[in-house]
Design a protein around this motif. Structure first.
Motif, PDB file in Angstrom:
ATOM      1  N   ALA A  39       0.655  -1.047  -0.224  1.00 13.68           N
ATOM      2  CA  ALA A  39      -0.157   0.058  -0.149  1.00 13.68           C
ATOM      3  C   ALA A  39       0.889   1.092   0.073  1.00 13.68           C
ATOM      4  N   ILE A  40       2.061   1.229   0.770  1.00 12.05           N
ATOM      5  CA  ILE A  40       2.782   2.485   0.736  1.00 12.05           C
ATOM      6  C   ILE A  40       3.479   2.604  -0.719  1.00 12.05           C
ATOM      7  N   ALA A  41       3.810   1.810  -1.475  1.00  9.55           N
ATOM      8  CA  ALA A  41       4.452   1.819  -2.721  1.00  9.55           C
ATOM      9  C   ALA A  41       3.053   2.359  -3.760  1.00  9.55           C
ATOM     10  N   ALA A  42       2.049   1.984  -3.421  1.00  6.85           N
ATOM     11  CA  ALA A  42       0.851   2.362  -4.181  1.00  6.85           C
ATOM     12  C   ALA A  42       0.500   3.758  -4.007  1.00  6.85           C
ATOM     13  N   PHE A  43       0.738   4.156  -2.762  1.00  4.32           N
ATOM     14  CA  PHE A  43       0.355   5.607  -2.184  1.00  4.32           C
ATOM     15  C   PHE A  43       1.195   6.583  -3.094  1.00  4.32           C
ATOM     16  N   GLU A  44       2.385   6.248  -3.250  1.00  9.45           N
ATOM     17  CA  GLU A  44       3.373   7.034  -3.858  1.00  9.45           C
ATOM     18  C   GLU A  44       3.260   7.114  -5.362  1.00  9.45           C
ATOM     19  N   GLN A  45       2.975   5.974  -6.137  1.00 10.01           N
ATOM     20  CA  GLN A  45       2.976   5.810  -7.515  1.00 10.01           C
ATOM     21  C   GLN A  45       1.411   6.003  -8.102  1.00 10.01           C
ATOM     22  N   LEU A  46       0.444   5.815  -7.352  1.00 17.38           N
ATOM     23  CA  LEU A  46      -0.987   5.839  -8.098  1.00 17.38           C
ATOM     24  C   LEU A  46      -1.444   7.184  -8.508  1.00 17.38           C
ATOM     25  N   PRO A  47      -0.907   8.344  -8.080  1.00 16.96           N
ATOM     26  CA  PRO A  47      -1.375   9.441  -8.516  1.00 16.96           C
ATOM     27  C   PRO A  47      -0.894   9.944 -10.126  1.00 16.96           C
ATOM     28  N   ALA A  48       0.354   9.357 -10.353  1.00 13.42           N
ATOM     29  CA  ALA A  48       0.696   9.301 -11.813  1.00 13.42           C
ATOM     30  C   ALA A  48       0.044   8.469 -12.693  1.00 13.42           C
ATOM     31  N   LEU A  49      -0.578   7.453 -12.240  1.00  9.96           N
ATOM     32  CA  LEU A  49      -1.068   6.472 -12.967  1.00  9.96           C
ATOM     33  C   LEU A  49      -2.554   6.792 -13.463  1.00  9.96           C
ATOM     34  N   ARG A  50      -3.258   7.928 -12.497  1.00  9.64           N
ATOM     35  CA  ARG A  50      -4.359   8.444 -12.858  1.00  9.64           C
ATOM     36  C   ARG A  50      -5.557   7.197 -12.987  1.00  9.64           C
ATOM     37  N   PRO A  51      -5.688   6.366 -12.176  1.00 14.17           N
ATOM     38  CA  PRO A  51      -6.854   5.359 -12.123  1.00 14.17           C
ATOM     39  C   PRO A  51      -8.310   5.960 -11.755  1.00 14.17           C
ATOM     40  N   ASP A  52      -9.181   5.157 -12.554  1.00 12.72           N
ATOM     41  CA  ASP A  52     -10.404   5.756 -12.141  1.00 12.72           C
ATOM     42  C   ASP A  52     -11.303   4.963 -11.139  1.00 12.72           C
ATOM     43  N   VAL A  53     -10.591   3.674 -11.203  1.00 15.53           N
ATOM     44  CA  VAL A  53     -11.179   2.718  -9.988  1.00 15.53           C
ATOM     45  C   VAL A  53      -9.952   1.985  -9.365  1.00 15.53           C
ATOM     46  N   ILE A  54      -9.960   1.765  -7.950  1.00 18.31           N
ATOM     47  CA  ILE A  54      -9.014   1.285  -7.143  1.00 18.31           C
ATOM     48  C   ILE A  54      -9.717  -0.137  -6.468  1.00 18.31           C
ATOM     49  N   PHE A  55      -9.124  -1.208  -6.534  1.00 17.79           N
ATOM     50  CA  PHE A  55      -9.609  -2.333  -6.066  1.00 17.79           C
ATOM     51  C   PHE A  55      -8.668  -2.409  -4.669  1.00 17.79           C
ATOM     52  N   LEU A  56      -9.097  -2.377  -3.743  1.00 18.45           N
ATOM     53  CA  LEU A  56      -8.307  -2.026  -2.426  1.00 18.45           C
ATOM     54  C   LEU A  56      -8.462  -2.980  -1.270  1.00 18.45           C
ATOM     55  N   ASP A  57      -7.361  -3.802  -1.062  1.00 17.43           N
ATOM     56  CA  ASP A  57      -7.526  -4.879   0.132  1.00 17.43           C
ATOM     57  C   ASP A  57      -7.455  -3.991   1.280  1.00 17.43           C
ATOM     58  N   ILE A  58      -8.383  -4.810   2.191  1.00 18.05           N
ATOM     59  CA  ILE A  58      -8.284  -3.928   3.561  1.00 18.05           C
ATOM     60  C   ILE A  58      -7.271  -4.430   4.369  1.00 18.05           C
ATOM     61  N   ASN A  59      -7.017  -5.729   4.516  1.00 17.05           N
ATOM     62  CA  ASN A  59      -5.948  -6.523   5.472  1.00 17.05           C
ATOM     63  C   ASN A  59      -4.660  -6.379   4.862  1.00 17.05           C
ATOM     64  N   MET A  60      -3.764  -5.510   5.074  1.00 14.71           N
ATOM     65  CA  MET A  60      -2.497  -5.450   4.485  1.00 14.71           C
ATOM     66  C   MET A  60      -1.621  -4.983   5.615  1.00 14.71           C
ATOM     67  N   PRO A  61      -0.188  -5.513   5.595  1.00 15.00           N
ATOM     68  CA  PRO A  61       0.767  -5.040   6.375  1.00 15.00           C
ATOM     69  C   PRO A  61       1.297  -3.657   6.367  1.00 15.00           C
ATOM     70  N   GLU A  62       1.690  -3.144   7.414  1.00 13.00           N
ATOM     71  CA  GLU A  62       2.502  -1.843   7.298  1.00 13.00           C
ATOM     72  C   GLU A  62       1.316  -0.569   7.179  1.00 13.00           C
TER      73      GLU A  62
END
Length: 257
Positions: A39-62
């Motif tokens: 999720a941390i890597a996603a937080f940093e890189q997602l804005p540049a990818l400009r997704p319309d939809v995120i499929f987001l798991d709830i239970n993740m480490p960190e």
């Protein structure tokens, strides 16, 4: 022509991640722009990818899916939560979650979610009210309760008969074209089935794909040495180059140091 929906997946379970990727690629109006097991890597890189939809798991480490959503800049893309626990559905109520998918996710349920996303009026808020979320998840809660009561096994066609195979007894699975060789502690069975179809029915949190031809149950991995996994039945299996990081990350969750 229907506009493509740009989709991103944030999921730390390899089999669940692989299943979602397959579902997205199966729908012509969806485009996969990124997959993350962190999720941390996603937080940093997602804005540049400009997704319309995120499929987001709830239970993740960190960083959990809820923590990710609370920290992500608003307005955020449409968010669909994925979880094995139906009681987590209301956790995203105040965070603008569009829908919620209960693992194991069926393709029919996935399509229903895409239909809801497509059916939203332009300019309407992504957020739904508590009653709507409760309505969206009622069927999933019922399904979850049914799953929790279901036996922990599946039936496979082996040698012209149906044979019950307990998930606990599966050491690893080898793909042989359109056939699978399912290794148990004291024997193996052969069935006419593709790996893709089997993955849809395995508990994603218990099995790990280590290359295109092998899936191993985590509890039977005895050692990891370089690019080789040894099972408790003394089978040496090679980890594919594209799966090495996935395998190491999966085993790190259980590392005591």
């Amino acid at each position: 022509m229907m506009d493509l929906l740009r989709c991103a997946i944030i999921e730390d379970e390899p089999l669940a991640q692989e299943l979602l990727e397959k579902y997205v690629r199966r729908v012509s109006s969806l485009e996969l722009v990124g997959t993350f097991d962190d999720a941390i890597a996603a937080f940093e890189q997602l804005p540049a990818l400009r997704p319309d939809v995120i499929f987001l798991d709830i239970n993740m480490p960190e960083m959990t899916g809820i923590e990710f959503l609370k920290a992500y800049p608003t307005p955020h893309p449409i968010v669909v939560m994925t979880t094995a626990n139906p009681h987590h559905a209301l956790d995203g109520f105040d965070l603008g979650v569009m829908d919620y998918l209960l693992k194991p996710i069926s393709f029919d349920r996935f399509l229903k979610t895409i239909g809801r996303i497509r059916g939203k009026a332009d300019g309407q808020s992504n957020k739904v009210d508590a009653a709507a979320i409760a309505a969206l998840t009622t069927d999933d809660v019922v399904a979850s309760q049914a799953v929790s009561r279901a036996p922990d096994f599946m039936y496979l066609k082996t040698d012209k008969k149906l044979e019950q195979i307990r998930f606990d007894d599966i050491v690893f699975i080898e793909a042989l074209g359109d056939y699978l060789k399912v290794f148990l502690p004291d024997r193996y069975v052969v069935t006419h089935l593709t790996m893709t179809k089997l993955v849809e029915n395995l508990p994603a949190d218990r099995f790990l794909r280590i290359n295109r031809s092998y899936i191993v149950q985590l509890q039977y991995i005895k050692t990891l040495d370089g690019n080789m996994v040894t099972t408790s039945t003394s089978h040496n299996l090679t980890i594919g180059p594209n799966y090495r990081d996935v395998v190491k990350d999966a085993l790190k969750k259980w590392l005591v140091n």
